[in-house]
Motif scaffolding. Structure first.
Motif, PDB file in Angstrom:
ATOM      1  N   ASP A  84      17.743  -8.257  -3.820  1.00 10.71           N
ATOM      2  CA  ASP A  84      18.818  -9.242  -3.791  1.00 10.71           C
ATOM      3  C   ASP A  84      18.927  -9.867  -5.182  1.00 10.71           C
ATOM      4  N   LEU A  85      19.804  -9.306  -6.015  1.00  9.49           N
ATOM      5  CA  LEU A  85      19.941  -9.797  -7.384  1.00  9.49           C
ATOM      6  C   LEU A  85      20.472 -11.227  -7.429  1.00  9.49           C
ATOM      7  N   ALA A  86      21.348 -11.564  -6.492  1.00 11.46           N
ATOM      8  CA  ALA A  86      21.882 -12.926  -6.465  1.00 11.46           C
ATOM      9  C   ALA A  86      20.755 -13.925  -6.204  1.00 11.46           C
ATOM     10  N   ARG A  87      19.853 -13.583  -5.283  1.00 13.52           N
ATOM     11  CA  ARG A  87      18.715 -14.460  -4.992  1.00 13.52           C
ATOM     12  C   ARG A  87      17.775 -14.533  -6.196  1.00 13.52           C
ATOM     13  N   ALA A  88      17.581 -13.404  -6.873  1.00 12.05           N
ATOM     14  CA  ALA A  88      16.732 -13.397  -8.064  1.00 12.05           C
ATOM     15  C   ALA A  88      17.283 -14.355  -9.117  1.00 12.05           C
ATOM     16  N   ARG A  89      18.588 -14.275  -9.362  1.00 12.00           N
ATOM     17  CA  ARG A  89      19.203 -15.147 -10.368  1.00 12.00           C
ATOM     18  C   ARG A  89      19.155 -16.613  -9.932  1.00 12.00           C
ATOM     19  N   GLU A  90      19.300 -16.837  -8.630  1.00 10.41           N
ATOM     20  CA  GLU A  90      19.241 -18.204  -8.103  1.00 10.41           C
ATOM     21  C   GLU A  90      17.855 -18.809  -8.333  1.00 10.41           C
ATOM     22  N   LEU A  91      16.810 -18.015  -8.086  1.00 10.61           N
ATOM     23  CA  LEU A  91      15.444 -18.492  -8.299  1.00 10.61           C
ATOM     24  C   LEU A  91      15.202 -18.801  -9.778  1.00 10.61           C
ATOM     25  N   LEU A  92      15.690 -17.933 -10.647  1.00 14.18           N
ATOM     26  CA  LEU A  92      15.518 -18.154 -12.082  1.00 14.18           C
ATOM     27  C   LEU A  92      16.256 -19.416 -12.530  1.00 14.18           C
ATOM     28  N   LYS A  93      17.470 -19.579 -12.042  1.00 13.64           N
ATOM     29  CA  LYS A  93      18.240 -20.774 -12.393  1.00 13.64           C
ATOM     30  C   LYS A  93      17.545 -22.039 -11.903  1.00 13.64           C
ATOM     31  N   GLY A  94      16.896 -21.931 -10.739  1.00  8.31           N
ATOM     32  CA  GLY A  94      16.196 -23.074 -10.170  1.00  8.31           C
ATOM     33  C   GLY A  94      15.032 -23.564 -11.017  1.00  8.31           C
TER      34      GLY A  94
END
Length: 247
Positions: A80-90
């Motif tokens: 889930d790339l969207a979730r990966a980016r969300e975690l990084l942004k967090g």
């Protein structure tokens, strides 16, 4: 013959006294960063590409080949790339300059050198796939193959950003591999030979594994090790992607 009991592993050096001056350590030590990489990797594609389809996806060091101790209920990080980016942004990592690599507010990029053993075909394919898939989430990995002696020296001194290779357990019983599980162990890959647990979750695994090794109640030992695998999967100090089938 079934699925192998050992799988290729990927981990960062998480030893604070070695890495605390590295500005990247501020985010590498965050479990969300490692979870993001886990979400970024398509394990089905990894198994197909690296092992030519003769492997199964895994989310921890205990593979389905170890039937007695494998837990199918550990947390899994679906692709889930969207979730990966969300975690990084967090944790403050975004691609602020548009070059495809995320960085923190100070401009420190998530760019790392990955060391692996030279001449191992599936290491070569594995690091290539990992590099390509991590890049889609904005994490840049540069691969450097070395001779095995140099790799071991780097591992022992924690003189590396990240490592990709296959550590081998000496027995299928976790109580026989305490060097891996205990924070004081010489096989505790990401931060070996700790005088005291560097994190609360490592301290909890220490406590559980010491109880697990002492217990003579088979059911209780399985129950404890289920908890150990869950804690390990939640904190992902080492990432596992696929375990090969044996022939």
């Amino acid at each position: 013959l079934g699925v192998g009991t050992d799988a290729d592993a990927f981990w960062f050096c998480l030893k604070p006294d070695v890495k605390q001056k590295d500005p990247r350590f501020a985010f590498v030590q965050r479990r969300e960063f490692r979870q993001a990489i886990s979400h970024a990797v398509d394990r089905e594609a990894f198994a197909r590409t690296v092992f030519l389809g003769e492997a199964v996806p895994v989310w921890g060091p205990i593979t389905p080949g170890n039937k007695l101790w494998f837990s199918p209920d550990v947390p899994r990080y679906l692709h889930d790339l969207a979730r990966a980016r969300e975690l990084l942004k967090g944790i403050g990592l975004e691609d602020r300059d548009g070059n495809g690599v995320v960085e923190d507010a100070a401009g420190t990029e998530a760019r790392f050198t990955v060391i692996t053993q030279r001449g191992i075909t599936y290491y070569e394919r594995g690091t290539q796939v990992l590099r390509e898939q991590a890049a889609l989430a904005g994490i840049a990995l540069d691969i450097v193959p070395l001779e095995i002696g140099a790799v071991i020296q780097r591992v022992e001194s924690c003189d590396y950003d990240a490592i990709y290779m296959r550590p081998l357990f000496t027995t299928i019983d976790p109580a026989g591999n305490l060097d891996y599980w205990l924070s004081s162990g010489s096989g505790h890959l990401w931060n070996m030979n700790q005088a005291a647990p560097a994190t609360a979750w490592e301290g909890e695994i220490d406590r559980l594994m010491q109880e697990q090794a002492r217990s003579v109640d088979a059911g209780r030992r399985e129950e404890i090790f289920e908890d150990v695998q869950r804690i390990f999967a939640e904190n992902v100090p080492v990432l596992y992607f696929a375990a090969p089938r044996l022939f």
